[in-house]
Design a protein around this motif. Structure first.
Motif, PDB file in Angstrom:
ATOM      1  N   PHE A  74      34.507  62.763  15.459  1.00  0.00           N
ATOM      2  CA  PHE A  74      35.126  62.320  14.201  1.00  0.00           C
ATOM      3  C   PHE A  74      35.305  60.801  14.162  1.00  0.00           C
ATOM      4  O   PHE A  74      35.258  60.198  13.079  1.00  0.00           O
ATOM      5  N   THR A  75      35.496  60.181  15.323  1.00  0.00           N
ATOM      6  CA  THR A  75      35.553  58.719  15.367  1.00  0.00           C
ATOM      7  C   THR A  75      34.213  58.119  14.952  1.00  0.00           C
ATOM      8  O   THR A  75      34.160  57.120  14.222  1.00  0.00           O
ATOM      9  N   VAL A  81      40.875  61.025  11.871  1.00  0.00           N
ATOM     10  CA  VAL A  81      40.430  61.538  13.175  1.00  0.00           C
ATOM     11  C   VAL A  81      41.471  62.489  13.750  1.00  0.00           C
ATOM     12  O   VAL A  81      41.131  63.551  14.283  1.00  0.00           O
ATOM     13  N   ILE A 129      37.169  64.447  19.444  1.00  0.00           N
ATOM     14  CA  ILE A 129      37.711  63.189  18.917  1.00  0.00           C
ATOM     15  C   ILE A 129      36.596  62.165  18.730  1.00  0.00           C
ATOM     16  O   ILE A 129      36.548  61.455  17.716  1.00  0.00           O
ATOM     17  N   VAL A 142      33.899  58.171  11.216  1.00  0.00           N
ATOM     18  CA  VAL A 142      34.661  57.075  10.602  1.00  0.00           C
ATOM     19  C   VAL A 142      33.889  55.768  10.731  1.00  0.00           C
ATOM     20  O   VAL A 142      33.785  54.985   9.771  1.00  0.00           O
ATOM     21  N   VAL A 160      38.738  56.781  20.132  1.00  0.00           N
ATOM     22  CA  VAL A 160      38.386  57.932  20.968  1.00  0.00           C
ATOM     23  C   VAL A 160      39.396  58.127  22.096  1.00  0.00           C
ATOM     24  O   VAL A 160      39.770  59.261  22.425  1.00  0.00           O
ATOM     25  N   SER A 216      40.678  66.447  14.255  1.00  0.00           N
ATOM     26  CA  SER A 216      40.689  66.866  15.661  1.00  0.00           C
ATOM     27  C   SER A 216      41.709  67.980  15.887  1.00  0.00           C
ATOM     28  O   SER A 216      41.431  68.963  16.589  1.00  0.00           O
TER      29      SER A 216
END
Length: 209
Positions: A79-80, A48, A76, A83, A106, A52
């Protein structure tokens, strides 16, 4: 070259997010009850942070300062979510073990801090080095804390879900390391070592002048 190396190595000792900057401690101490969990959290955070910083550094000149924080959080969060979805689909035991700490990436101070302090002010190449250095430094510390806590608290080392190696008999285990106080004890010990090393290096540097 020296500047790039310095940027990359900052996250290991000089600006280690956990042992030096003391940010992101809650989630770190919450998941470090096993090596598997610590390594998984570290890798997720690194991914992340890396993605980011790449996105923010690429578009840093196009993001109005008035909305930079909402933009950072949105990037953020995206991308979190990736995951979370990947872990839930392919490594569900890790997804369940990390629990609430996974979506809390996050608002993790480490990622927001590096995006704001570094990626928004530097080029993409340097931002990649910064993210990798910070992410690896964070992951190494997590694994060390997890290793000590799991070994002393549970007597095992868990390298993958369902695969644990028992190293200490039950009679020699110290249950407190499975709880929050044990996490703080290990963290405090590691932080003390880092401070002692920095003071020793500063003393040697002063003596050589």
């Amino acid at each position: 070259m020296n500047k790039q190396l310095e940027i990359f190595t900052n996250g290991f000792i000089r600006e280690n997010p956990l042992l030096v900057l003391n940010i992101g401690l809650c989630s770190s101490l919450g998941v470090t009850t096993s090596v598997f969990n610590g390594l998984g959290m570290g890798m997720g955070m690194t991914f992340v942070l890396l993605m980011s910083e790449i996105v923010i550094s690429l578009f840093r000149k196009l993001i109005p300062s008035a909305v930079r924080l909402p933009v950072f959080i949105t990037v953020i969060a995206a991308f979190t979510t990736i995951v979370q979805m990947v872990l839930q689909a392919f490594v569900e035991p890790l997804y369940e073990a990390l629990g609430v700490f996974l979506p809390l990436i996050v608002v993790n101070c480490i990622i927001m801090g590096r995006v704001e302090a570094f990626a928004s002010k530097n080029n993409t190449g340097n931002s990649i080095l910064d993210a990798l250095g910070m992410g690896l430094g964070y992951t190494v510390v997590l694994v060390i804390i997890s290793l000590v806590r799991e070994l002393l608290g549970a007597g095992t080392i868990t390298l993958w879900t369902g695969i644990s190696v028992e190293l200490l008999p039950e009679a020699y285990r110290i249950g407190i390391f499975n709880s929050a106080p044990g996490g703080f004890m290990v963290f405090g010990f590691l932080a003390a070592i880092v401070i002692a090393c920095k003071q020793s290096a500063a003393a040697k540097k002063e003596a050589s002048k």
